[in-house]
Design a protein around this motif. Structure first.
Motif, mmCIF file in Angstrom:
data_model
loop_
_atom_site.group_PDB
_atom_site.id
_atom_site.type_symbol
_atom_site.label_atom_id
_atom_site.label_comp_id
_atom_site.label_asym_id
_atom_site.label_seq_id
_atom_site.Cartn_x
_atom_site.Cartn_y
_atom_site.Cartn_z
ATOM 1 N N VAL A 6 -5.966 8.675 -6.320
ATOM 2 C CA VAL A 6 -5.334 7.839 -5.318
ATOM 3 C C VAL A 6 -4.331 6.250 -5.763
ATOM 4 C CG1 VAL A 6 -6.699 6.451 -4.335
ATOM 5 C CG2 VAL A 6 -4.763 6.215 -3.085
ATOM 6 N N THR A 7 -3.580 6.248 -5.403
ATOM 7 C CA THR A 7 -2.309 5.044 -6.032
ATOM 8 C C THR A 7 -2.414 4.042 -4.648
ATOM 9 O OG1 THR A 7 -0.455 6.473 -5.550
ATOM 10 C CG2 THR A 7 -0.888 6.431 -7.902
ATOM 11 N N VAL A 8 -2.775 3.059 -5.091
ATOM 12 C CA VAL A 8 -3.597 2.152 -3.856
ATOM 13 C C VAL A 8 -2.530 0.579 -4.166
ATOM 14 C CG1 VAL A 8 -4.661 0.396 -2.527
ATOM 15 C CG2 VAL A 8 -5.706 2.617 -3.631
ATOM 16 N N GLY A 9 -1.074 0.745 -3.841
ATOM 17 C CA GLY A 9 -0.134 -0.701 -3.523
ATOM 18 C C GLY A 9 -1.433 -1.642 -3.256
ATOM 19 N N ILE A 10 -1.181 -3.240 -3.969
ATOM 20 C CA ILE A 10 -2.233 -4.221 -3.566
ATOM 21 C C ILE A 10 -1.598 -5.739 -4.259
ATOM 22 C CG2 ILE A 10 -4.543 -5.465 -4.770
ATOM 23 C CD1 ILE A 10 -4.708 -2.537 -4.709
ATOM 24 N N MET A 11 -0.929 -5.880 -4.358
ATOM 25 C CA MET A 11 -0.412 -6.620 -3.893
ATOM 26 C C MET A 11 1.426 -7.038 -4.651
ATOM 27 S SD MET A 11 -1.819 -9.578 -7.114
ATOM 28 C CE MET A 11 -1.675 -10.843 -6.140
ATOM 29 N N PHE A 12 1.983 -7.637 -3.697
ATOM 30 C CA PHE A 12 3.788 -8.055 -4.069
ATOM 31 C C PHE A 12 3.712 -8.880 -4.608
ATOM 32 C CE2 PHE A 12 1.523 -5.048 -0.876
ATOM 33 C CZ PHE A 12 1.739 -3.989 -1.472
ATOM 34 N N LYS A 99 10.272 -8.292 -6.350
ATOM 35 C CA LYS A 99 9.364 -8.053 -6.425
ATOM 36 C C LYS A 99 8.758 -7.378 -7.706
ATOM 37 C CE LYS A 99 8.293 -10.700 -2.553
ATOM 38 N NZ LYS A 99 7.342 -11.924 -1.056
ATOM 39 N N ILE A 100 7.603 -8.146 -8.155
ATOM 40 C CA ILE A 100 6.670 -7.389 -9.120
ATOM 41 C C ILE A 100 5.070 -6.213 -7.979
ATOM 42 C CG2 ILE A 100 5.068 -6.451 -10.851
ATOM 43 C CD1 ILE A 100 6.366 -8.642 -12.310
ATOM 44 N N THR A 101 4.817 -5.150 -7.956
ATOM 45 C CA THR A 101 4.106 -4.423 -7.264
ATOM 46 C C THR A 101 2.690 -4.375 -8.004
ATOM 47 O OG1 THR A 101 5.940 -3.374 -5.437
ATOM 48 C CG2 THR A 101 3.483 -2.627 -5.632
ATOM 49 N N ALA A 102 1.763 -4.465 -7.769
ATOM 50 C CA ALA A 102 0.715 -4.214 -8.713
ATOM 51 C C ALA A 102 0.067 -2.639 -7.828
ATOM 52 C CB ALA A 102 -0.805 -5.061 -8.588
ATOM 53 N N ILE A 103 -0.550 -1.952 -8.928
ATOM 54 C CA ILE A 103 -0.618 -0.645 -7.916
ATOM 55 C C ILE A 103 -2.212 -0.708 -9.099
ATOM 56 C CG2 ILE A 103 -0.465 1.546 -7.907
ATOM 57 C CD1 ILE A 103 2.365 0.746 -7.713
ATOM 58 N N GLN A 188 -5.836 1.102 5.314
ATOM 59 C CA GLN A 188 -7.355 1.212 5.067
ATOM 60 C C GLN A 188 -7.057 -0.255 3.833
ATOM 61 O OE1 GLN A 188 -9.343 5.141 5.867
ATOM 62 N NE2 GLN A 188 -8.450 5.193 3.833
ATOM 63 N N ARG A 189 -8.532 -1.148 4.866
ATOM 64 C CA ARG A 189 -8.811 -2.075 3.896
ATOM 65 C C ARG A 189 -9.473 -2.023 2.815
ATOM 66 N NH1 ARG A 189 -12.232 -6.459 7.757
ATOM 67 N NH2 ARG A 189 -9.961 -6.362 8.285
ATOM 68 N N TYR A 190 -9.164 -2.269 1.462
ATOM 69 C CA TYR A 190 -9.221 -1.873 0.185
ATOM 70 C C TYR A 190 -9.434 -3.270 -1.042
ATOM 71 C CZ TYR A 190 -9.884 -0.060 -4.496
ATOM 72 O OH TYR A 190 -9.971 0.157 -6.049
#
Length: 210
Positions: A6-12, A99-103, A188-190
């Motif tokens: 799964v690919t999860v977007g963490i921060m932006f 912005k930069i998205t960390a995945i 979902q909180r990850y």
């Protein structure tokens, strides 16, 4: 059988600081330790060069990890705050909305272990944790499949179904196009391996797998 991911977007953020705990491979380079990426002229600036995207792959997927500095959690809630979070798996950076998205690219079952430990008490009863695992996994796989269907479709995806007799709007997809889900309460909180897990959580995941 290959484990689904799964690919999860963490921060932006326009600037992201992170630390590679172990050797990671990026652009044929072996990298470790503290790193920084910046948004610059529509691209990602890293080590003096500009990139469309970056992918950091761990040499040892079981033991290597990475830490993201200042991840915002509880977005738009009264308890919104920043914290450092640690993850296993791969780390990808892309550009979105100036912005930069960390995945984080991670195996589904490991993702679920974190979700259950983050959303519930990791010491809850086995049956309660199993129920949560079934619900979380089912929702997740539906999102992954929907994302694939959207990517493979020739049609423009719309979250609105509007006919003379009804108006329906879905709120689960419009925010995430280039990754499956986000890491906050919107999905979902990850929180990766930041929150401690327990053997009972792992048992709940294993017993409901499939």
């Amino acid at each position: 059988m290959t484990e689904p991911q799964v690919t999860v977007g963490i921060m932006f953020e326009p600037k992201i600081e992170f630390k590679l705990n172990g050797l990671f491979i990026c652009n044929n380079l072996k990298i470790e330790g503290p790193q920084t990426v910046n948004f610059c002229n529509g691209k990602i600036e890293w080590m003096g060069d500009l990139f469309e995207e970056l992918l950091f792959e761990p040499e040892d997927r079981q033991n290597d990890s990475f830490e993201l500095i200042g991840v915002t959690i509880g977005i738009n809630f009264h308890w919104e705050r920043k914290e450092n979070q640690t993850f296993r798996g791969s780390l990808k950076f892309i550009v979105e909305n100036e912005k930069i998205t960390a995945i984080n690219i991670i195996e589904v079952e490991e993702y679920l272990t974190s979700v259950i430990s983050s959303e519930m008490s990791a010491t809850a009863s086995l049956e309660l944790l199993k129920a949560h695992a079934v619900i979380s996994r089912s929702w997740l796989m539906a999102q992954i499949q929907k994302n694939r269907d959207i990517s493979n479709s020739q049609k423009i995806y719309s979250t609105v179904h509007d006919t003379p007799r009804e108006l329906i709007k879905w709120y689960d997809r419009e925010d995430h196009i280039r990754f499956d889900i986000c890491a906050d309460d919107h999905c979902q909180r990850y929180q990766g391996i930041t929150r401690a897990s327990t053997e009972i959580v792992k048992d709940a995941i294993a017993q409901t797998r499939g």
